[in-house]
Write an enzyme that holds these catalytic residues in place. Structure first.
Site, PDB file in Angstrom:
ATOM      1  N   ASP A  50       8.313 -46.850 -37.009  1.00 35.73           N
ATOM      2  CA  ASP A  50       8.849 -45.534 -36.638  1.00 35.73           C
ATOM      3  C   ASP A  50       8.209 -44.451 -37.495  1.00 35.73           C
ATOM      4  O   ASP A  50       8.474 -44.358 -38.691  1.00 35.73           O
ATOM      5  CB  ASP A  50      10.369 -45.521 -36.853  1.00 35.73           C
ATOM      6  CG  ASP A  50      10.985 -44.188 -36.460  1.00 35.73           C
ATOM      7  OD1 ASP A  50      11.425 -44.064 -35.302  1.00 35.73           O
ATOM      8  OD2 ASP A  50      11.003 -43.257 -37.301  1.00 35.73           O
ATOM      9  N   LYS A  80       7.491 -38.920 -32.964  1.00 32.66           N
ATOM     10  CA  LYS A  80       8.440 -37.860 -32.597  1.00 32.66           C
ATOM     11  C   LYS A  80       7.742 -36.510 -32.563  1.00 32.66           C
ATOM     12  O   LYS A  80       6.857 -36.245 -33.390  1.00 32.66           O
ATOM     13  CB  LYS A  80       9.594 -37.801 -33.612  1.00 32.66           C
ATOM     14  CG  LYS A  80      10.175 -39.163 -33.949  1.00 32.66           C
ATOM     15  CD  LYS A  80      11.375 -39.084 -34.866  1.00 32.66           C
ATOM     16  CE  LYS A  80      11.691 -40.451 -35.437  1.00 32.66           C
ATOM     17  NZ  LYS A  80      10.883 -40.830 -36.612  1.00 32.66           N
ATOM     18  N   HIS A 113      12.359 -34.705 -31.808  1.00 34.50           N
ATOM     19  CA  HIS A 113      12.877 -34.991 -33.147  1.00 34.50           C
ATOM     20  C   HIS A 113      14.237 -34.333 -33.418  1.00 34.50           C
ATOM     21  O   HIS A 113      15.147 -34.966 -33.947  1.00 34.50           O
ATOM     22  CB  HIS A 113      11.833 -34.534 -34.186  1.00 34.50           C
ATOM     23  CG  HIS A 113      11.864 -35.289 -35.466  1.00 34.50           C
ATOM     24  ND1 HIS A 113      10.733 -35.584 -36.188  1.00 34.50           N
ATOM     25  CD2 HIS A 113      12.889 -35.826 -36.175  1.00 34.50           C
ATOM     26  CE1 HIS A 113      11.061 -36.266 -37.276  1.00 34.50           C
ATOM     27  NE2 HIS A 113      12.362 -36.424 -37.290  1.00 34.50           N
TER      28      HIS A 113
HETATM   29  P1  NDP Z   1      17.072 -45.478 -45.415  1.00 35.16           P
HETATM   30  O1  NDP Z   1      18.550 -45.467 -45.283  1.00 35.16           O
HETATM   31  O2  NDP Z   1      16.259 -46.420 -44.610  1.00 35.16           O
HETATM   32  O3  NDP Z   1      16.790 -45.691 -46.972  1.00 35.16           O
HETATM   33  C1  NDP Z   1      15.496 -45.755 -47.495  1.00 35.16           C
HETATM   34  C2  NDP Z   1      15.616 -45.844 -49.014  1.00 35.16           C
HETATM   35  O4  NDP Z   1      16.279 -47.053 -49.380  1.00 35.16           O
HETATM   36  C3  NDP Z   1      14.284 -45.828 -49.690  1.00 35.16           C
HETATM   37  O5  NDP Z   1      14.425 -45.091 -50.879  1.00 35.16           O
HETATM   38  C4  NDP Z   1      14.029 -47.305 -50.025  1.00 35.16           C
HETATM   39  O6  NDP Z   1      13.246 -47.383 -51.201  1.00 35.16           O
HETATM   40  C5  NDP Z   1      15.437 -47.816 -50.252  1.00 35.16           C
HETATM   41  N1  NDP Z   1      15.624 -49.223 -49.872  1.00 35.16           N
HETATM   42  C6  NDP Z   1      15.254 -49.831 -48.722  1.00 35.16           C
HETATM   43  N2  NDP Z   1      15.633 -51.124 -48.710  1.00 35.16           N
HETATM   44  C7  NDP Z   1      16.246 -51.349 -49.876  1.00 35.16           C
HETATM   45  C8  NDP Z   1      16.858 -52.486 -50.459  1.00 35.16           C
HETATM   46  N3  NDP Z   1      16.902 -53.651 -49.822  1.00 35.16           N
HETATM   47  N4  NDP Z   1      17.412 -52.370 -51.686  1.00 35.16           N
HETATM   48  C9  NDP Z   1      17.379 -51.181 -52.356  1.00 35.16           C
HETATM   49  N5  NDP Z   1      16.824 -50.063 -51.859  1.00 35.16           N
HETATM   50  C10 NDP Z   1      16.255 -50.147 -50.620  1.00 35.16           C
HETATM   51  O7  NDP Z   1      16.592 -43.957 -45.183  1.00 35.16           O
HETATM   52  P2  NDP Z   1      15.460 -43.217 -44.353  1.00 35.16           P
HETATM   53  O8  NDP Z   1      15.771 -41.787 -44.398  1.00 35.16           O
HETATM   54  O9  NDP Z   1      14.107 -43.602 -44.765  1.00 35.16           O
HETATM   55  O10 NDP Z   1      15.705 -43.709 -42.833  1.00 35.16           O
HETATM   56  C11 NDP Z   1      14.994 -44.763 -42.232  1.00 35.16           C
HETATM   57  C12 NDP Z   1      13.976 -44.245 -41.240  1.00 35.16           C
HETATM   58  O11 NDP Z   1      14.612 -43.452 -40.228  1.00 35.16           O
HETATM   59  C13 NDP Z   1      12.945 -43.273 -41.835  1.00 35.16           C
HETATM   60  O12 NDP Z   1      11.966 -43.922 -42.607  1.00 35.16           O
HETATM   61  C14 NDP Z   1      12.420 -42.615 -40.576  1.00 35.16           C
HETATM   62  O13 NDP Z   1      11.491 -43.463 -39.930  1.00 35.16           O
HETATM   63  C15 NDP Z   1      13.701 -42.459 -39.761  1.00 35.16           C
HETATM   64  N6  NDP Z   1      14.338 -41.130 -39.923  1.00 35.16           N
HETATM   65  C16 NDP Z   1      14.488 -40.361 -38.796  1.00 35.16           C
HETATM   66  C17 NDP Z   1      15.094 -39.126 -38.856  1.00 35.16           C
HETATM   67  C18 NDP Z   1      15.257 -38.338 -37.623  1.00 35.16           C
HETATM   68  O14 NDP Z   1      15.640 -37.159 -37.715  1.00 35.16           O
HETATM   69  N7  NDP Z   1      15.016 -38.904 -36.460  1.00 35.16           N
HETATM   70  C19 NDP Z   1      15.578 -38.569 -40.136  1.00 35.16           C
HETATM   71  C20 NDP Z   1      15.391 -39.461 -41.262  1.00 35.16           C
HETATM   72  C21 NDP Z   1      14.806 -40.693 -41.140  1.00 35.16           C
HETATM   73  P3  NDP Z   1      11.827 -48.194 -51.254  1.00 35.16           P
HETATM   74  O15 NDP Z   1      10.937 -47.629 -50.203  1.00 35.16           O
HETATM   75  O16 NDP Z   1      11.344 -47.947 -52.633  1.00 35.16           O
HETATM   76  O17 NDP Z   1      12.188 -49.642 -51.013  1.00 35.16           O
END
Ligand code: NDP
Length: 282
Positions: A50, A80, A113
């Site tokens: 994504d 998006k 988006h």
């Molecule tokens: P998430 O809830 O997926 O959290 C991501 C964070 O959690 C990162 O800091 C990651 O760090 C950490 N993390 C992931 N797995 C673990 C684990 N097992 N243990 C501890 N920490 C963990 O948030 P996002 O905002 O990234 O949402 C996911 C996806 O949704 C985005 O990447 C994007 O593709 C999409 N999105 C879409 C939006 C929209 O408006 N349509 C808005 C926001 C996001 P690390 O990378 O260091 O592991």
């Protein structure tokens, strides 16, 4: 939604199969960082990536797809349309830029988006997505951050019911009404910030529930989302976490605990409210 392995898919309202669990790549830098993360993900079994034009990493995602050993048709790539490109003509143009950056000749899912409701451009934008879909450039089209009223307007004024609505969803923001509306209208919900970007990891109730199943809080929450019929795209740039976040197919949360999860809802957004979000830069 069957729940046996990372290959499990949900069938969208046009029959296209979308992996239930994928990788989000928000906040990954373009170039080697996103290339490495996408490559790791694909190598450990993820099939859905994504991205979005505003993430500025479509080129890296595209490079990783090109290099990887998995055939293109086995992957499911989402992008998006950003806020500054709403409107019919601008959408068509932005789509071409996305495709050129991703170096793909078709996209699996393209989402609006944000709705920008006061701009009143999402209907014209949706019509451009319909054109691209009818031309076979995109396998499925959808929206993101849309409330029922805006989806209803699309249903009333356009030809195609969105296949997906990607929204903030996690234990503290459960969006029950929106999910019911989408289910009734055949729109698949996909969770963004499914781990609430980590703020749920210290929650005592979640720690206890996860312990009961011998799982981490992240694994428990991802499994809960899938059992709620919500597709999910947790982001991690770390290989071990990608593997662990996908290790959710060897247990089942019982009905009582699914019910108990409702009590954790706080109607608490960690991201923007779509009624108010009009940013052009993130
Ligand atoms: P998430 O809830 O997926 O959290 C991501 C964070 O959690 C990162 O800091 C990651 O760090 C950490 N993390 C992931 N797995 C673990 C684990 N097992 N243990 C501890 N920490 C963990 O948030 P996002 O905002 O990234 O949402 C996911 C996806 O949704 C985005 O990447 C994007 O593709 C999409 N999105 C879409 C939006 C929209 O408006 N349509 C808005 C926001 C996001 P690390 O990378 O260091 O592991």
């Amino acid at each position: 939604m069957t729940l046996h392995s990372i290959d499990d898919c949900v069938k969208l309202n046009n029959g296209v199969e979308m992996p239930s669990l994928g990788l989000g790549v928000f906040k990954m830098d373009d170039g080697q960082a996103v290339i490495d993360a996408t490559t790791y993900a694909v190598n450990v079994g993820y099939r859905l990536i994504d991205t979005a034009s505003i993430y500025n990493n479509e080129k890296g995602v595209g490079a990783a797809i090109k290099q990887c050993a998995i055939p293109r048709e086995k992957l499911f790539i989402t992008s998006k349309l950003w806020n500054d490109s709403q409107g019919y003509d601008l959408t068509l143009k932005a789509f071409e830029k996305t495709m050129s950056d991703l170096q793909l000749n078709y996209l699996d899912l393209y989402l609006i988006h944000w709705p920008l409701p006061k701009n009143n451009t999402y209907i014209a934008t949706w019509k451009a997505l319909e054109t691209l879909y009818k031309e076979g450039r995109i396998r499925a089209i959808g929206v993101s951050n849309f409330e029922p009223e805006w989806i209803q307007n699309i249903i009333n004024e356009c030809d195609i019911v969105p296949m997906v609505n990607q929204v903030e969803f996690h234990p503290y923001f459960q969006q029950k009404e929106l999910r019911d509306f989408c289910e009734a209208n055949g729109v698949q919900i996909q969770a963004w910030a499914p781990l609430a970007r980590g703020i749920i990891f210290e929650d005592e109730t979640l720690i206890k529930l996860a312990d009961k199943y011998g799982k981490s809080v992240a694994q428990f929450v991802i499994r809960w989302e899938l059992q709620c019929k919500v597709a999910t795209i947790p982001k991690s740039a770390q290989r071990e976490r990608m593997v662990s976040n996908a290790d959710v197919f060897d247990f089942e949360i019982d009905e009582q605990d699914i019910k108990a999860m409702e009590g954790l809802n706080r109607n608490m957004r960690i991201g923007p409210n779509p009624h108010e979000f009009y940013k052009v830069r993130l």
